[in-house]
Design a protein around this motif. Structure first.
Motif, short mmCIF file in Angstrom:
data_model
loop_
_atom_site.label_atom_id
_atom_site.label_comp_id
_atom_site.label_asym_id
_atom_site.label_seq_id
_atom_site.Cartn_x
_atom_site.Cartn_y
_atom_site.Cartn_z
N THR A 88 0.85 -1.19 0.00
CA THR A 88 0.00 0.00 0.00
C THR A 88 0.89 1.23 0.00
O THR A 88 1.99 1.22 0.58
CB THR A 88 -0.93 0.05 1.23
N LYS A 89 0.42 2.29 -0.65
CA LYS A 89 1.20 3.52 -0.74
C LYS A 89 1.45 4.12 0.64
O LYS A 89 2.54 4.63 0.93
CB LYS A 89 0.45 4.52 -1.63
N ARG A 90 0.45 4.04 1.52
CA ARG A 90 0.57 4.64 2.84
C ARG A 90 1.68 3.97 3.65
O ARG A 90 2.49 4.64 4.29
CB ARG A 90 -0.76 4.52 3.59
N ASP A 91 1.70 2.63 3.62
CA ASP A 91 2.74 1.90 4.37
C ASP A 91 4.12 2.17 3.78
O ASP A 91 5.10 2.31 4.52
CB ASP A 91 2.45 0.40 4.34
N ALA A 92 4.21 2.25 2.45
CA ALA A 92 5.50 2.50 1.80
C ALA A 92 6.04 3.88 2.19
O ALA A 92 7.24 4.04 2.47
CB ALA A 92 5.35 2.40 0.29
N ILE A 93 5.15 4.88 2.23
CA ILE A 93 5.57 6.23 2.63
C ILE A 93 6.00 6.24 4.08
O ILE A 93 7.01 6.85 4.45
CB ILE A 93 4.43 7.24 2.38
N THR A 94 5.25 5.54 4.94
CA THR A 94 5.57 5.51 6.37
C THR A 94 6.92 4.87 6.63
O THR A 94 7.74 5.40 7.40
CB THR A 94 4.48 4.75 7.16
N ILE A 95 7.19 3.73 5.98
CA ILE A 95 8.45 3.03 6.25
C ILE A 95 9.64 3.82 5.70
O ILE A 95 10.72 3.83 6.30
CB ILE A 95 8.42 1.59 5.66
N THR A 96 9.42 4.53 4.60
CA THR A 96 10.49 5.37 4.06
C THR A 96 10.76 6.55 4.99
O THR A 96 11.92 6.90 5.26
CB THR A 96 10.13 5.86 2.66
N LEU B 144 13.69 9.90 8.33
CA LEU B 144 13.47 10.92 9.37
C LEU B 144 13.61 10.37 10.78
O LEU B 144 13.73 11.16 11.73
CB LEU B 144 12.08 11.55 9.21
N GLY B 145 13.59 9.05 10.92
CA GLY B 145 13.70 8.45 12.24
C GLY B 145 15.04 7.81 12.49
O GLY B 145 15.85 8.31 13.28
N LEU B 146 15.32 6.71 11.80
CA LEU B 146 16.55 5.97 12.06
C LEU B 146 17.80 6.70 11.58
O LEU B 146 18.87 6.58 12.20
CB LEU B 146 16.47 4.59 11.39
N LEU B 147 17.70 7.44 10.49
CA LEU B 147 18.88 8.12 9.97
C LEU B 147 19.47 9.12 10.97
O LEU B 147 20.67 9.06 11.27
CB LEU B 147 18.57 8.80 8.63
N PRO B 148 18.68 10.05 11.53
CA PRO B 148 19.27 10.96 12.52
C PRO B 148 19.72 10.25 13.79
O PRO B 148 20.72 10.65 14.40
CB PRO B 148 18.15 11.97 12.80
N VAL B 149 18.98 9.21 14.19
CA VAL B 149 19.39 8.46 15.39
C VAL B 149 20.76 7.85 15.20
O VAL B 149 21.60 7.85 16.11
CB VAL B 149 18.35 7.36 15.72
N ILE C 173 6.99 7.87 14.36
CA ILE C 173 6.59 7.58 12.97
C ILE C 173 6.03 6.18 12.77
O ILE C 173 5.00 6.01 12.11
CB ILE C 173 7.77 7.85 12.01
N PRO C 174 6.66 5.12 13.33
CA PRO C 174 6.16 3.78 13.02
C PRO C 174 5.00 3.30 13.91
O PRO C 174 4.59 2.14 13.80
CB PRO C 174 7.39 2.90 13.24
N GLN C 175 4.44 4.17 14.77
CA GLN C 175 3.43 3.72 15.72
C GLN C 175 2.22 3.08 15.02
O GLN C 175 1.70 2.06 15.47
CB GLN C 175 2.98 4.87 16.61
N SER D 66 17.24 4.00 5.34
CA SER D 66 18.13 5.07 5.80
C SER D 66 19.53 4.89 5.24
O SER D 66 20.19 5.86 4.86
CB SER D 66 18.16 5.12 7.33
N GLY D 67 19.99 3.63 5.17
CA GLY D 67 21.31 3.37 4.60
C GLY D 67 21.37 3.71 3.13
O GLY D 67 22.34 4.31 2.65
N VAL D 68 20.32 3.36 2.38
CA VAL D 68 20.26 3.69 0.95
C VAL D 68 20.22 5.19 0.76
O VAL D 68 20.86 5.74 -0.15
CB VAL D 68 19.03 3.01 0.30
N ALA D 69 19.48 5.90 1.61
CA ALA D 69 19.40 7.35 1.51
C ALA D 69 20.79 7.98 1.67
O ALA D 69 21.16 8.90 0.93
CB ALA D 69 18.45 7.91 2.57
#
Length: 310
Positions: A77-85, A90-95, A184-186, A206-209
């Motif tokens: 689903t588009k919504r899940d794909a946007i959320t995981i991205t 925005l979540g794991l990358l800065p952490v 974000i992932p709640q 996040s690694g790919v980004a």
């Protein structure tokens, strides 16, 4: 109120110990990263973050597939794909990345302690956007925590900045990342997605980004210690504690889990002192203790709200 059986008590004590080990491992991963940065200036937070997140992400996705968790479900689903991205970027990358920037410019102790104030950004978000008024203890704890940060930044001398602006900036970005990483992932967690899938794809995204932003890879020195330390960051600092802590949360109450988080900055600080000869002043200890106590206060719940955990 149903009494807790002796078996349940033993089980809770065991998984509490597992939780302590998990948080200690996260602190150790920062020490391993500092060891990497000390080997060569060519080893950067960007490279460490890229290797850690892509490798750990792929391993977790494979584990999800082997345990029949349907890892491709997030892309249906588009919504899940946007959320995981968004979770990855925005979540794991800065952490991950911002944390390693502080480790490189400072040490694992200050990086972990600054990241530890992340829950206060969650409190602020909930108050501003969900209109949930903070409890009195949360407001007091926030003042204490940021006073602790101020003491750390100045060594208690208010006309002198002991931490560089870069360390403070990346440290606070890392703390904000803790909040976005949690918030974000709640929806996906409540929707029944496995934590293996969410974390695995989040790490990979996040690694790919980071690879897209900085595709050039460094020319590393021929030192086998680099790969041993990198393996420790991935396995000891990511895969093992992730699995252990996720399982521990099934048997220990959230209030206990919140207290266990303190073992991460504690292990990073002790390790920095013992391994890297970090010298901490009295003001440093005071600021660190203030931050840890303040965050632990967020885990406090009135007795009547804790009964359901027994």
């Amino acid at each position: 109120m149903v009494s807790v059986t002796q078996r349940q008590r033993r089980q809770r004590r065991f998984w509490t110990l597992i939780g302590i080990i998990s948080c200690t491992f996260w602190g150790i991963s920062g020490l391993c990263a500092k060891g990497l940065f000390n080997i060569s200036p060519k080893i950067t937070p960007m490279w460490v973050s890229q290797v850690r997140m892509v490798t750990a992400g792929i391993i977790l996705i494979i584990m999800a597939a082997l345990t029949h968790k349907d890892p491709l479900r997030v892309w249906r689903t588009k919504r899940d794909a946007i959320t995981i991205t968004a979770y990855g970027v925005l979540g794991l990358l800065p952490v991950q990345y911002c944390y390693f920037r502080v480790v490189q410019e400072g040490n694992a102790s200050i990086a972990t302690i600054l990241q530890f104030i992340g829950p206060f950004f969650i409190v602020a978000y909930v108050a501003l956007f969900r209109h949930q008024r903070p409890r009195r203890i949360e407001m007091i704890a926030a003042v204490v925590a940021f006073a602790g940060v101020f003491i750390l930044a100045t060594h208690g001398r208010f006309n002198h900045l002991a931490l560089t602006p870069g360390i403070l900036f990346w440290g606070l970005c890392s703390a904000v990342g803790v909040a976005t990483n949690t918030l974000i992932p709640q929806r996906m967690v409540r929707g029944g997605f496995s934590s293996l899938i969410i974390t695995g794809w989040g790490l990979l995204m996040s690694g790919v980004a980071l690879l897209l932003v900085h595709p050039t890879q460094p020319s590393l020195p021929r030192n086998p210690m680099i790969w041993w330390l990198m393996a420790a960051v991935i396995v000891v600092g990511t895969l093992i504690p992730f699995q252990l802590f996720t399982n521990a949360l099934r048997y220990i109450p959230p209030s206990t889990a919140g207290f266990l988080d303190a073992f991460e900055p504690l292990s990073a600080t002790i390790g920095s002192v013992l391994i890297f000869n970090l010298h901490l002043t009295g003001a440093d200890w005071l600021g660190s203790v203030m931050i840890i106590i303040a965050v632990l206060a967020l885990s406090y719940q009135p007795k009547e709200k804790r009964v359901s955990h027994n």
